[in-house]
Motif scaffolding. Structure first.
Motif, PDB file in Angstrom:
ATOM      1  N   GLN A  65       0.814  -1.220   0.000  1.00 46.03           N
ATOM      2  CA  GLN A  65       0.000   0.000   0.000  1.00 46.03           C
ATOM      3  C   GLN A  65       0.850   1.274   0.000  1.00 46.03           C
ATOM      4  O   GLN A  65       0.308   2.368  -0.010  1.00 46.03           O
ATOM      5  CB  GLN A  65      -0.935   0.007   1.210  1.00 46.03           C
ATOM      6  N   VAL A  66       2.176   1.133   0.029  1.00 46.02           N
ATOM      7  CA  VAL A  66       3.056   2.296  -0.031  1.00 46.02           C
ATOM      8  C   VAL A  66       4.036   2.124  -1.184  1.00 46.02           C
ATOM      9  O   VAL A  66       4.267   1.001  -1.662  1.00 46.02           O
ATOM     10  CB  VAL A  66       3.828   2.500   1.292  1.00 46.02           C
ATOM     11  N   THR A  67       4.605   3.249  -1.641  1.00 48.49           N
ATOM     12  CA  THR A  67       5.497   3.204  -2.796  1.00 48.49           C
ATOM     13  C   THR A  67       6.855   3.832  -2.524  1.00 48.49           C
ATOM     14  O   THR A  67       7.691   3.891  -3.419  1.00 48.49           O
ATOM     15  CB  THR A  67       4.853   3.939  -3.988  1.00 48.49           C
ATOM     16  N   ASN A  68       7.065   4.331  -1.339  1.00 45.49           N
ATOM     17  CA  ASN A  68       8.325   5.029  -1.065  1.00 45.49           C
ATOM     18  C   ASN A  68       9.075   4.424   0.116  1.00 45.49           C
ATOM     19  O   ASN A  68       9.738   5.114   0.865  1.00 45.49           O
ATOM     20  CB  ASN A  68       8.068   6.516  -0.818  1.00 45.49           C
ATOM     21  N   GLU A  69       9.013   3.112   0.242  1.00 47.72           N
ATOM     22  CA  GLU A  69       9.758   2.454   1.300  1.00 47.72           C
ATOM     23  C   GLU A  69      11.204   2.228   0.853  1.00 47.72           C
ATOM     24  O   GLU A  69      11.547   2.347  -0.321  1.00 47.72           O
ATOM     25  CB  GLU A  69       9.110   1.125   1.690  1.00 47.72           C
ATOM     26  N   THR A  70      12.059   1.931   1.827  1.00 44.11           N
ATOM     27  CA  THR A  70      13.469   1.659   1.571  1.00 44.11           C
ATOM     28  C   THR A  70      13.804   0.277   2.103  1.00 44.11           C
ATOM     29  O   THR A  70      13.310  -0.124   3.156  1.00 44.11           O
ATOM     30  CB  THR A  70      14.362   2.713   2.268  1.00 44.11           C
ATOM     31  N   VAL A  71      14.651  -0.432   1.363  1.00 45.62           N
ATOM     32  CA  VAL A  71      15.091  -1.764   1.778  1.00 45.62           C
ATOM     33  C   VAL A  71      16.609  -1.766   1.861  1.00 45.62           C
ATOM     34  O   VAL A  71      17.293  -1.345   0.911  1.00 45.62           O
ATOM     35  CB  VAL A  71      14.615  -2.856   0.808  1.00 45.62           C
ATOM     36  N   GLU A  72      17.137  -2.213   2.975  1.00 49.66           N
ATOM     37  CA  GLU A  72      18.579  -2.353   3.158  1.00 49.66           C
ATOM     38  C   GLU A  72      18.820  -3.667   3.888  1.00 49.66           C
ATOM     39  O   GLU A  72      18.503  -3.795   5.077  1.00 49.66           O
ATOM     40  CB  GLU A  72      19.145  -1.189   3.960  1.00 49.66           C
TER      41      GLU A  72
END
Length: 308
Positions: free
Chosen positions: A101-108
């Motif tokens: 439901q979100v489009t601006n998450e970050t994955v590290e």
């Protein structure tokens, strides 16, 4: 699920987390401080206007972090440690979250997070349950307070070099030893409320007292040669705020409810909680009553009712 790479540290300190309130050294009372701690969601709370836990919709803007694919995501309402990936030091269990439901998450690595999002739902027993999809904007009906139009920590006088031995000290900050000496003196001075610096490079020290300001000014001048303003105001003293703070620290701790706070330079004790329900507000005022009136306490609620 979309991702966006990130090359800089994302953690930003949102709110000082402590067992109940910050230590006596925290807050804007110290000579080098320039502002009071404030809740990112904003808002002072009175004596019962907020909903009971789980009764009505509440909202906040906060970071959401999931430490690994096998862990549940959490809503960070306390401190966010300045690391990369960020770490949440004060969180609520988050039910109903869907990264799709979100489009601006970050994955590290294994960590997935979104810096800030608006969430609306219900709260009970350390758990926030989403009732609406996350959003980039506050929910309809939410009261979002505008930033203060004036500087809450201004210079208190027109002639800050009054009584200084060297009038050429304008714009020059006193040395560190003098600053430390003044800080120690203020903490033991009768009637001391709080202090802050103002001007370029912190050139002027501003001090509030409940007693004679001329006496306080003369005492401070023996230690401080830079800009100095002293003003008298009625209200709670630093010592009274610290005593009230210690009494709150002695309460049985609920990690999901108490976030932080501390004495303010303006003579008001800040208390930050997850939800300022009527029972919590009443308990805070009951505990601090030997030292502070309700007007001497600012209660910050991290979760706010949608309708007010």
């Amino acid at each position: 699920m979309s991702t966006r790479a990130r090359t800089a540290a994302a953690g930003v300190l949102l709110l000082l987390l402590s067992a109940l309130l910050a230590s006596c050294d925290a807050g804007s009372h110290a000579p080098h401080a320039s502002a009071d701690a404030a809740s990112p969601a904003g808002g002072t709370v009175g004596t019962g206007a907020s909903p009971s836990p789980g009764a009505d919709l509440v909202w906040t803007s906060a970071m959401v972090i999931q430490g690994s694919p096998t862990q549940e995501p959490v809503l960070c309402v306390g401190a966010i440690l300045e690391s990369y990936p960020p770490q949440c030091a004060g969180s609520l269990r988050l039910v109903g979250w869907d990264w799709d439901q979100v489009t601006n998450e970050t994955v590290e690595g294994d960590v997935t997070w979104i810096d800030t999002t608006y969430v609306t739902g219900t709260y009970a027993a350390g758990t926030f349950t989403l009732k609406r999809p996350p959003s980039d904007f506050p929910p309809a009906g939410a009261v979002v307070e505008a930033p203060a139009a004036r500087d809450p920590f201004p210079q208190l006088c027109d002639d800050p070099l009054r009584g200084a031995a060297d009038s050429r000290a304008s714009g020059v900050r006193a040395d560190t030893r003098a600053s430390d000496a003044l800080s120690r003196h203020l903490e033991t001075m009768e009637g001391y409320v709080g202090s802050w610096v103002s001007g370029r490079r912190g050139a002027t020290m501003n001090v509030l007292v409940t007693d004679d300001p001329e006496r306080a000014h003369a005492e401070a001048r023996t230690l401080w040669s830079g800009g100095l303003c002293v003003e008298q105001r009625d209200g709670a003293t630093r010592a009274e705020m610290v005593s009230a703070q210690k009494a709150l620290l002695a309460l049985p701790q609920d990690p999901g409810q108490w976030l932080g706070g501390g004495p303010g330079a303006d003579g008001r004790l800040g208390v930050s909680v997850t939800l300022a329900d009527p029972a919590t507000v009443a308990e805070i005022h009951r505990v601090v009553a030997p030292w502070l009136s309700p007007d001497d306490v600012t209660i910050w609620a991290r979760l706010r009712p949608v309708g007010g």
